[in-house]
Design a protein around this motif. Sequence first.
Motif, PDB file in Angstrom:
ATOM      1  N   GLU A  38       0.821  -1.215   0.000  1.00  0.00           N
ATOM      2  CA  GLU A  38       0.000   0.000   0.000  1.00  0.00           C
ATOM      3  C   GLU A  38       0.856   1.268   0.000  1.00  0.00           C
ATOM      4  N   ILE A  39       2.022   1.222   0.634  1.00  0.00           N
ATOM      5  CA  ILE A  39       2.911   2.388   0.651  1.00  0.00           C
ATOM      6  C   ILE A  39       3.445   2.660  -0.755  1.00  0.00           C
ATOM      7  N   TYR A  40       3.861   1.599  -1.463  1.00  0.00           N
ATOM      8  CA  TYR A  40       4.325   1.772  -2.851  1.00  0.00           C
ATOM      9  C   TYR A  40       3.209   2.365  -3.706  1.00  0.00           C
ATOM     10  N   GLU A  41       2.006   1.811  -3.582  1.00  0.00           N
ATOM     11  CA  GLU A  41       0.874   2.274  -4.383  1.00  0.00           C
ATOM     12  C   GLU A  41       0.546   3.727  -4.087  1.00  0.00           C
ATOM     13  N   HIS A  42       0.533   4.086  -2.804  1.00  0.00           N
ATOM     14  CA  HIS A  42       0.209   5.455  -2.408  1.00  0.00           C
ATOM     15  C   HIS A  42       1.265   6.438  -2.933  1.00  0.00           C
ATOM     16  N   ALA A  43       2.526   6.008  -2.948  1.00  0.00           N
ATOM     17  CA  ALA A  43       3.615   6.868  -3.416  1.00  0.00           C
ATOM     18  C   ALA A  43       3.702   6.897  -4.941  1.00  0.00           C
ATOM     19  N   GLY A  44       2.912   6.039  -5.612  1.00  0.00           N
ATOM     20  CA  GLY A  44       2.971   5.977  -7.072  1.00  0.00           C
ATOM     21  C   GLY A  44       4.253   5.321  -7.566  1.00  0.00           C
ATOM     22  N   GLU A  45       4.861   4.476  -6.716  1.00  0.00           N
ATOM     23  CA  GLU A  45       6.107   3.796  -7.080  1.00  0.00           C
ATOM     24  C   GLU A  45       5.824   2.375  -7.527  1.00  0.00           C
ATOM     25  N   ALA A  46       6.528   1.951  -8.550  1.00  0.00           N
ATOM     26  CA  ALA A  46       6.420   0.558  -8.989  1.00  0.00           C
ATOM     27  C   ALA A  46       7.141  -0.333  -7.977  1.00  0.00           C
ATOM     28  N   VAL A  47       6.665  -1.547  -7.845  1.00  0.00           N
ATOM     29  CA  VAL A  47       7.358  -2.520  -6.999  1.00  0.00           C
ATOM     30  C   VAL A  47       8.708  -2.783  -7.666  1.00  0.00           C
ATOM     31  N   PRO A  48       9.800  -2.691  -6.908  1.00  0.00           N
ATOM     32  CA  PRO A  48      11.109  -2.928  -7.525  1.00  0.00           C
ATOM     33  C   PRO A  48      11.241  -4.372  -8.003  1.00  0.00           C
ATOM     34  N   ARG A  49      12.158  -4.592  -8.939  1.00  0.00           N
ATOM     35  CA  ARG A  49      12.348  -5.944  -9.478  1.00  0.00           C
ATOM     36  C   ARG A  49      13.749  -6.438  -9.155  1.00  0.00           C
ATOM     37  N   ALA A  50      13.905  -7.746  -9.184  1.00  0.00           N
ATOM     38  CA  ALA A  50      15.221  -8.345  -8.947  1.00  0.00           C
ATOM     39  C   ALA A  50      16.210  -7.764  -9.950  1.00  0.00           C
ATOM     40  N   GLY A  51      17.442  -7.567  -9.490  1.00  0.00           N
ATOM     41  CA  GLY A  51      18.477  -6.987 -10.339  1.00  0.00           C
ATOM     42  C   GLY A  51      18.631  -5.486 -10.133  1.00  0.00           C
ATOM     43  N   ARG A  52      17.637  -4.847  -9.554  1.00  0.00           N
ATOM     44  CA  ARG A  52      17.682  -3.406  -9.322  1.00  0.00           C
ATOM     45  C   ARG A  52      18.631  -3.100  -8.170  1.00  0.00           C
ATOM     46  N   ARG A  53      19.395  -2.051  -8.320  1.00  0.00           N
ATOM     47  CA  ARG A  53      20.331  -1.631  -7.281  1.00  0.00           C
ATOM     48  C   ARG A  53      19.858  -0.346  -6.628  1.00  0.00           C
ATOM     49  N   PHE A  54      20.172  -0.216  -5.349  1.00  0.00           N
ATOM     50  CA  PHE A  54      19.800   0.959  -4.569  1.00  0.00           C
ATOM     51  C   PHE A  54      20.972   1.412  -3.720  1.00  0.00           C
ATOM     52  N   CYS A  55      21.022   2.708  -3.480  1.00  0.00           N
ATOM     53  CA  CYS A  55      21.960   3.287  -2.524  1.00  0.00           C
ATOM     54  C   CYS A  55      21.199   3.412  -1.203  1.00  0.00           C
ATOM     55  N   VAL A  56      21.651   2.678  -0.188  1.00  0.00           N
ATOM     56  CA  VAL A  56      21.022   2.723   1.133  1.00  0.00           C
ATOM     57  C   VAL A  56      21.567   3.930   1.886  1.00  0.00           C
ATOM     58  N   PHE A 105       5.080  -1.202  13.020  1.00  0.00           N
ATOM     59  CA  PHE A 105       5.647  -0.177  12.136  1.00  0.00           C
ATOM     60  C   PHE A 105       4.626   0.257  11.090  1.00  0.00           C
ATOM     61  N   PHE A 106       3.955  -0.713  10.448  1.00  0.00           N
ATOM     62  CA  PHE A 106       3.000  -0.363   9.398  1.00  0.00           C
ATOM     63  C   PHE A 106       1.830   0.466   9.929  1.00  0.00           C
ATOM     64  N   ARG A 107       1.529   0.332  11.222  1.00  0.00           N
ATOM     65  CA  ARG A 107       0.444   1.107  11.844  1.00  0.00           C
ATOM     66  C   ARG A 107       0.977   2.335  12.584  1.00  0.00           C
ATOM     67  N   SER A 108       2.270   2.604  12.459  1.00  0.00           N
ATOM     68  CA  SER A 108       2.884   3.708  13.208  1.00  0.00           C
ATOM     69  C   SER A 108       2.365   5.063  12.739  1.00  0.00           C
ATOM     70  N   GLU A 109       2.636   6.059  13.562  1.00  0.00           N
ATOM     71  CA  GLU A 109       2.207   7.419  13.258  1.00  0.00           C
ATOM     72  C   GLU A 109       2.777   7.900  11.918  1.00  0.00           C
ATOM     73  N   GLY A 110       4.058   7.615  11.679  1.00  0.00           N
ATOM     74  CA  GLY A 110       4.694   8.085  10.443  1.00  0.00           C
ATOM     75  C   GLY A 110       4.061   7.481   9.203  1.00  0.00           C
ATOM     76  N   VAL A 111       3.783   6.179   9.239  1.00  0.00           N
ATOM     77  CA  VAL A 111       3.159   5.511   8.088  1.00  0.00           C
ATOM     78  C   VAL A 111       1.719   6.002   7.931  1.00  0.00           C
ATOM     79  N   SER A 112       0.997   6.094   9.036  1.00  0.00           N
ATOM     80  CA  SER A 112      -0.398   6.557   8.986  1.00  0.00           C
ATOM     81  C   SER A 112      -0.478   7.976   8.429  1.00  0.00           C
ATOM     82  N   GLU A 113       0.472   8.815   8.848  1.00  0.00           N
ATOM     83  CA  GLU A 113       0.514  10.189   8.351  1.00  0.00           C
ATOM     84  C   GLU A 113       0.755  10.196   6.840  1.00  0.00           C
TER      85      GLU A 113
END
Length: 137
Positions: A38-56, A105-113
């Motif tokens: 639901e967070i990805y959907e709300h942000a309009g982000e596609a679900v990442p796929r295998a092989g994708r790299r990220f900077c943490v 975490f998923f029900r936390s204030e930050g996520v709910s906000e």
Amino acid sequence: MGHDDLPTLELAFPGPERDRGVAAILTGEKTALTGLLEIYEHAGEAVPRAGRRFCVLDSEGRPAATIELVEVRVVPIKDIDDDFALAEGRGYADVTEWRKAHEEFFRSEGVSEFLGRTPVIDDETLVVAQRFRVVEP
């Protein structure tokens, strides 16, 4: 490809929880992460796929590591098992502890906000279960 060329990934919210997660990635204890679909959907982000790299990023927004996703599954939360829970590297004894922490975490204030409401979490709630490897610390 340097850190600057990659999309960024931020664990939880800045602070102790993110710092523990980044440290667990750097020690190799953490090789999995979970997001609420639901967070990805709300942000309009596609679900990442295998092989994708990220900077943490750390809590200060600095690059801490580069990871590459090796597996991405969208599954009901009830399908997460002990093996995956342990791979999250947060010291969970089993999937029951993992689920309790993730529901909190998923029900936390930050996520709910962010979502504009508190999400309902039940056995069928879809999560994005990702396994990764560190490409460079």
